[in-house]
Scaffold this motif. Structure first.
Motif, PDB file in Angstrom:
ATOM      1  N   HIS A  60       0.848  -1.193   0.000  1.00 37.61           N
ATOM      2  CA  HIS A  60       0.000   0.000   0.000  1.00 37.61           C
ATOM      3  C   HIS A  60       0.883   1.242   0.000  1.00 37.61           C
ATOM      4  N   VAL A  61       0.646   2.113  -0.965  1.00 39.71           N
ATOM      5  CA  VAL A  61       1.448   3.326  -1.105  1.00 39.71           C
ATOM      6  C   VAL A  61       0.711   4.491  -0.432  1.00 39.71           C
ATOM      7  N   GLU A  62       1.208   4.888   0.722  1.00 44.72           N
ATOM      8  CA  GLU A  62       0.524   5.927   1.492  1.00 44.72           C
ATOM      9  C   GLU A  62       0.482   7.262   0.746  1.00 44.72           C
ATOM     10  N   SER A  63       1.503   7.530  -0.063  1.00 42.60           N
ATOM     11  CA  SER A  63       1.597   8.836  -0.707  1.00 42.60           C
ATOM     12  C   SER A  63       0.893   8.894  -2.057  1.00 42.60           C
ATOM     13  N   GLN A  64       0.235   7.819  -2.420  1.00 41.70           N
ATOM     14  CA  GLN A  64      -0.449   7.805  -3.722  1.00 41.70           C
ATOM     15  C   GLN A  64      -1.428   8.969  -3.795  1.00 41.70           C
ATOM     16  N   ARG A  65      -1.386   9.697  -4.915  1.00 46.12           N
ATOM     17  CA  ARG A  65      -2.161  10.935  -4.990  1.00 46.12           C
ATOM     18  C   ARG A  65      -3.665  10.688  -4.928  1.00 46.12           C
ATOM     19  N   GLU A  66      -4.140   9.691  -5.668  1.00 44.13           N
ATOM     20  CA  GLU A  66      -5.579   9.442  -5.655  1.00 44.13           C
ATOM     21  C   GLU A  66      -5.836   7.943  -5.546  1.00 44.13           C
ATOM     22  N   PRO A  67      -6.008   7.455  -4.339  1.00 43.54           N
ATOM     23  CA  PRO A  67      -6.286   6.032  -4.160  1.00 43.54           C
ATOM     24  C   PRO A  67      -7.689   5.685  -4.621  1.00 43.54           C
ATOM     25  N   ASN A  68      -7.973   4.408  -4.712  1.00 42.85           N
ATOM     26  CA  ASN A  68      -9.324   3.924  -4.988  1.00 42.85           C
ATOM     27  C   ASN A  68      -9.538   2.654  -4.178  1.00 42.85           C
TER      28      ASN A  68
END
Length: 499
Positions: free
Chosen positions: A337-345
């Motif tokens: 899981h990428v915490e810094s991902q700009r727009e998760p889904n």
């Protein structure tokens, strides 16, 4: 039933009783009162989209705006329902599952009831009941009125809860003397993802502007899922307060289920538990315990709506039964899981990748009955063993009267349900999807799930039983005991010579 086919089924029975085949079961092995049926939904079966006062639903707008196949006519059930009920009688169904078109009953979404729409459903339900077929009615199968979408954004707005409850009130009042099984929302989890995370279903929202003109996949699925749960709970409370003592029915909720298996590592096993928390717990957690799973709350954070104490109490225990929709199994691999991902889904939140067993994208479903057993075992162990109805199970094929693979699929999965019951699952019914060929929501008319072939090029929409219809009918009438593929080829041969 054709005499040649009946003769072949007699041969199958003789083979079974001689002990030459394994995995043998019959209808008599199921508990007394267990219901076997089949189903369809309003937009997929009825047609008559602009007749007798019906107004557009979001499905009409969605498919026509994209120039896709549509349900304008489809199987023409609106005009052919009497013929279809007779086919149900001949097949031997205990029950029939269908949905009501909100746009046909209350065309504007709220306000006046359409008298012709009301009369159609009364006539259909009365005919089912008079022929000894139990109606299982779904109130919402992806098709709210377009007027509500235009006015306030449909399920994204909490006003939808009030309008859905008022719509449910009309249905309970008008049909409840004959209808004892109500499902409020059809497979709420996958509908929410398809419509608001992936943009594949109406109203077609997602974050990708190459695919969707509007939407936010990081927030909208969770908002809509929350509103669906509250709408269900509101309708359920209304039924209990106003109708249950008089009508004696029950109100349930349905979810889409997948059989999850880890790919290889320990991390993958942990990922399976996370997948279950998201796919199952998202809806079943609140219905059973009054809140979302802790892991889901931790990962999604502030994007996941909160239940007030009053809402939690309203949702908890609001479902008298659980409707299970099941077709697929998948292997699960953990993804960091990428915490810094700009727009998760939803899928990045879940932190897994899935590979379907079989080929889901080409509608080639694998026969993996362990997945059905695993789903029912998990529901039993994790959510208090609620009463369960398998509201959809089946496999798609190109249209073919000799649908031997469908028989093999159904045989395996009905057997899996029986095994689950013997292990303590409180499963009370099984419905084949679908009774006849329909407009399919993801594949149009290219693939079909039907027991009965519909000639869509014929203005009369002629129905013809497939091999699977004869198979299912004989099982329901307990004319034979069913086996796997060892003798199905012989049945297929006899069927071929009869057409």
């Amino acid at each position: 039933m054709n005499k040649k086919i009946l003769s072949m089924l007699t041969i199958i029975l003789a083979l079974a009783s001689s002990g030459r085949c394994s995995n043998v079961y019959s209808r008599k092995d199921f508990p007394k009162g267990f219901s076997f049926g089949a189903g369809a939904s309003a937009y997929q079966w009825e047609g008559a989209v602009d007749e007798d006062g019906r107004k557009p639903s979001v499905w009409d707008t969605f498919v026509h705006s994209r120039n896709q196949d549509n349900g304008d006519i489809t199987s023409d059930g609106y005009h052919k329902y009497k013929e279809d009920v007779q086919l149900m009688v001949e097949t031997g169904l205990d029950a029939y599952r269908f949905s009501i078109s909100w746009s046909r009953l209350i065309p504007n979404g709220r306000g006046p009831v359409n008298p012709k729409g009301l009369q159609f459903y009364k006539n259909f339900i009365d005919l089912l009941v008079s022929n000894g077929i139990q109606p299982h009615v779904t109130l919402y199968h992806y098709d709210h009125p377009q007027d509500l979408e235009d006015e306030y954004g449909g399920w994204l707005n909490r006003r939808s809860i009030e309008d859905f409850t008022a719509y449910a009130d009309v249905c309970f009042r008008e049909f409840g003397n004959h209808v004892k099984f109500w499902t409020t929302i059809n497979e709420a989890n996958i509908y929410t993802l398809g419509s608001y995370n992936d943009g594949l279903l109406p109203p077609g929202h997602c974050s990708s502007r190459s695919r969707c003109s509007s939407g936010n996949s990081s927030t909208e699925p969770y908002i809509v899922g929350h509103n669906l749960l509250l709408a269900h709970a509101s309708a359920s409370r209304l039924y209990k307060q106003k109708y249950k003592d008089i009508q004696g029915g029950s109100v349930g909720f349905s979810v889409f289920t997948i059989g999850f298996a880890p790919t290889s590592s320990k991390n993958d096993e942990i990922a399976v538990q996370r997948a279950k928390a998201f796919y199952f717990g998202w809806m079943l957690g609140p219905l059973t315990y009054g809140d979302y799973p802790d892991e889901m709350k931790r990962i999604v954070g502030s994007r996941l709506p909160l239940f007030t104490e009053e809402e939690s109490a309203l949702v908890k225990g609001s479902s008298d039964f659980l409707g299970v929709i099941h077709y697929l199994a998948t292997s699960v691999t953990s993804v960091t899981h990428v915490e810094s991902q700009r727009e998760p889904n939803f899928y990045t939140d879940m932190g897994i990748s899935m590979k379907f067993i079989g080929n889901y994208t080409s509608f080639d479903y694998a026969i993996v009955p362990w997945a059905m057993e695993a789903v029912l075992e998990y529901i039993k162990e994790s959510y208090g063993n609620p009463p369960v109805y398998i509201l959809e199970n089946g496999t798609p094929m190109k249209q073919n009267l000799q649908d031997t693979p469908r028989i093999e699929f159904l045989h395996a999965y009905i057997g899996a349900v029986l095994k689950s019951i013997r292990k303590g699952s409180d499963t009370r019914g099984y419905f084949v999807w679908s009774f006849m060929d329909l407009y399919e929501l993801l594949s149009g008319y290219e693939y079909s799930f039907g027991l009965y072939y519909v000639n869509f090029s014929d203005p009369r929409r002629k129905r013809t039983p497939k091999l699977s219809a004869h198979w299912y009918s004989a099982f329901l009438k307990d004319n034979t005991t069913f086996l796997g593929s060892q003798v199905t080829a012989q049945l297929q041969s006899r069927f071929s010579s009869s057409y």
